[in-house]
Design a protein around this motif. Structure first.
Motif, mmCIF file in Angstrom:
data_model
loop_
_atom_site.group_PDB
_atom_site.id
_atom_site.type_symbol
_atom_site.label_atom_id
_atom_site.label_comp_id
_atom_site.label_asym_id
_atom_site.label_seq_id
_atom_site.Cartn_x
_atom_site.Cartn_y
_atom_site.Cartn_z
ATOM 1 N N ALA A 270 0.821 -1.210 0.000
ATOM 2 C CA ALA A 270 0.000 0.000 0.000
ATOM 3 C C ALA A 270 0.859 1.266 0.000
ATOM 4 O O ALA A 270 0.628 2.201 -0.786
ATOM 5 C CB ALA A 270 -0.935 -0.002 1.209
ATOM 6 N N VAL A 271 1.853 1.316 0.887
ATOM 7 C CA VAL A 271 2.725 2.493 0.939
ATOM 8 C C VAL A 271 3.494 2.648 -0.371
ATOM 9 O O VAL A 271 3.589 3.750 -0.934
ATOM 10 C CB VAL A 271 3.697 2.391 2.130
ATOM 11 N N LEU A 364 12.536 7.556 0.540
ATOM 12 C CA LEU A 364 11.489 6.715 1.121
ATOM 13 C C LEU A 364 11.091 5.600 0.170
ATOM 14 O O LEU A 364 10.864 4.455 0.598
ATOM 15 C CB LEU A 364 10.278 7.581 1.473
ATOM 16 N N TRP A 365 11.033 5.904 -1.115
ATOM 17 C CA TRP A 365 10.657 4.885 -2.098
ATOM 18 C C TRP A 365 11.653 3.721 -2.103
ATOM 19 O O TRP A 365 11.273 2.552 -2.095
ATOM 20 C CB TRP A 365 10.560 5.510 -3.487
ATOM 21 N N VAL A 366 12.956 4.035 -2.107
ATOM 22 C CA VAL A 366 13.971 2.983 -2.125
ATOM 23 C C VAL A 366 13.848 2.103 -0.883
ATOM 24 O O VAL A 366 13.909 0.868 -0.958
ATOM 25 C CB VAL A 366 15.387 3.583 -2.217
ATOM 26 N N ALA A 367 13.653 2.724 0.274
ATOM 27 C CA ALA A 367 13.532 1.952 1.516
ATOM 28 C C ALA A 367 12.300 1.062 1.500
ATOM 29 O O ALA A 367 12.350 -0.111 1.900
ATOM 30 C CB ALA A 367 13.482 2.906 2.709
ATOM 31 N N SER A 368 11.175 1.587 1.027
ATOM 32 C CA SER A 368 9.949 0.787 1.021
ATOM 33 C C SER A 368 10.061 -0.381 0.052
ATOM 34 O O SER A 368 9.599 -1.492 0.342
ATOM 35 C CB SER A 368 8.746 1.659 0.670
ATOM 36 N N ASP A 369 10.686 -0.164 -1.096
ATOM 37 C CA ASP A 369 10.859 -1.244 -2.064
ATOM 38 C C ASP A 369 11.776 -2.334 -1.509
ATOM 39 O O ASP A 369 11.479 -3.527 -1.613
ATOM 40 C CB ASP A 369 11.432 -0.688 -3.368
ATOM 41 N N ALA A 370 12.890 -1.925 -0.901
ATOM 42 C CA ALA A 370 13.827 -2.910 -0.353
ATOM 43 C C ALA A 370 13.171 -3.766 0.714
ATOM 44 O O ALA A 370 13.355 -4.990 0.763
ATOM 45 C CB ALA A 370 15.049 -2.192 0.215
ATOM 46 N N ARG A 371 12.360 -3.169 1.550
ATOM 47 C CA ARG A 371 11.745 -3.928 2.637
ATOM 48 C C ARG A 371 10.606 -4.815 2.135
ATOM 49 O O ARG A 371 10.352 -5.877 2.698
ATOM 50 C CB ARG A 371 11.312 -2.960 3.750
#
Length: 442
Positions: A270-271, A364-371
């Motif tokens: 979702a994020v 923020l996008w890179v962090a959310s994708d990695a997780r």
């Protein structure tokens, strides 16, 4: 040198070579002098902002319809060749824009690009994760993806500066389009010649890991494109060379179930969908520059500065991959406030403030994708990522509708405040939902 040391050295060499090829691919695939100003090409050929928003809506709708099915396809067939086909299709769409710059031609060209988006979404991230896993570097995914993003944005920035220089010496927008098309040959060649990685079921986890097609009794080899074959326990989710509708359907259903039923994955989907779907502010910047009295040669400079913000955000993500959701989400909320100032003022040059918001958005996008990639089963990684892409396409389409409806003539400024409001909501959700990296959770 001991066996372990030799294996580590081989792994390091393989990792360095893989990074070099991925970074080169990221740079050349985004090297497009027309990308920063293609909306001006459309506008010069009689396509208004309202009709352009219609094109964007169709673009998003097609990507929406094909997103999840193509993700399941990427979990079934060679992702490298799927991406090569996607790049070829996008090139065909750009060529159509150049030879048939009517509303119909632009609409069909955008539809081809939408097909590219659907085929590449999910396949790109999953391919990179599996290539890294094959050389024992899956833990480096966040940093590598941040660097890949930087090289992509460097490609855009370099081509934007080239485009600005050519426009100043009266080289036309059409020529920039043909230069962009020529760069596609390099990206296609690079992606299809990446090492082949296959994935099979892991014995105890009910997931899959990447592996090559070596025989089971072959000794382990950690070089690129080689590795032990794990026991297959999920035959319907095993990649193979031939397409099976039954296997594809099984993969699709399993991936959608993973994205929906696991609370952590569902929140990350979702994020990520909100962040990815709202990466559209820069699409309208050239038109806002023109509406504020700026020249066509000024537009690439403003867009270049905005993309520098993406480079800064990527650098933050690469150097600090473990930043918390609270910090990253708070930075995005602050960046939204700065972008609101850019759109509330009337100067061309205040639009450069969008770069600050884009830096926070990229980090923020890179962090959310990695997780998301960390927590998603390998067997359905591309499918789950495409579920996120489905959500992002939906959000983009709604945003394009709002911007088109709120445009004042050819000035899309008012609609940007809808996008900024949604980005602020995404920042709040990231503060609440973004987990720490997997290695920190225990």
């Amino acid at each position: 040198m001991t066996g372990s040391s030799a294996e580590d050295a081989t792994e390091r060499v393989a990792f360095a070579g893989l990074k070099g090829r991925l970074y080169s691919l990221a740079f050349i695939d985004e090297f497009g002098p027309i990308y920063a100003v293609y909306t001006l090409w459309f506008n010069d050929n009689g396509i208004s902002t309202a009709r352009l928003s219609t094109v964007f809506i169709v673009w998003a709708a097609i990507a929406l319809a094909l997103e999840i099915p193509s993700g399941a396809l990427a979990d079934r067939i060679d992702r490298r060749r799927l991406l090569g086909a996607a790049f070829t299709i996008r090139g065909a769409g750009i060529a159509l824009w150049l030879v048939w710059p009517t509303f119909t031609g632009v609409l069909i060209g955008a539809s081809l690009w939408a097909l590219h988006d659907a085929l590449a979404s999910g396949a790109w991230e999953a391919m990179i994760h599996d290539e890294l896993d094959e050389v024992g570097q899956a833990r480096s995914y966040a940093t590598v993806m941040a660097r890949i993003g930087q090289f992509s944005h460097l490609g855009i920035a370099a081509s934007t500066l080239l485009g600005a220089a050519l426009l100043r010496i009266d080289v036309g927008l059409e020529t920039l389009g043909w230069l962009t098309l020529a760069a596609h040959a390099g990206s296609i060649a690079l992606v299809v010649t990446l090492p082949e990685v296959r994935w099979h079921g892991a014995a105890d986890e009910g997931t899959v890991r990447p592996t090559t097609a070596d025989a089971p009794d072959n000794p382990p080899d950690r070089s690129i494109g080689a590795g032990p074959v794990a026991e297959t326990i999920l035959p319907d989710l095993t990649a193979d060379d031939t397409f099976s509708y039954r296997a594809w359907w099984s993969t699709l259903r399993t991936g959608v179930r993973d994205a929906r039923s696991d609370p952590l994955i569902a929140r990350l989907v979702a994020v990520g969908a909100m962040l990815e779907g709202l990466f559209i502010v820069d699409e309208y910047v050239p038109l806002i520059v023109r509406a504020r009295g700026g020249t066509d040669a000024t537009a690439p400079i403003v867009v270049f500065v905005v993309w520098v913000g993406l480079l800064v955000g990527g650098e933050i993500a690469a150097r600090r991959p473990a930043l918390s959701g609270r910090l990253l989400g708070g930075a995005l909320i602050g960046g939204v406030a700065v972008m609101a100032v850019a759109f509330a003022t009337s100067s061309v040059w205040t639009l450069m403030l969008v770069a600050l918001g884009y830096a926070a958005l990229q980090a923020l996008w890179v962090a959310s994708d990695a997780r998301l990639q960390e927590h998603t089963p390998a067997a359905t990684r591309a499918t789950v990522t495409s579920v996120r892409g489905f959500g992002s396409a939906t959000i983009s389409m709604l945003a394009f509708v709002a911007i088109g409806a709120m445009s004042e003539g050819d000035d899309p400024t008012r609609g940007q405040f809808v996008v900024l409001t949604a980005l602020a909501v995404a920042g709040v959700l990231a503060v609440r939902w973004l987990p720490p990296p997997a290695e920190m959770e225990s």
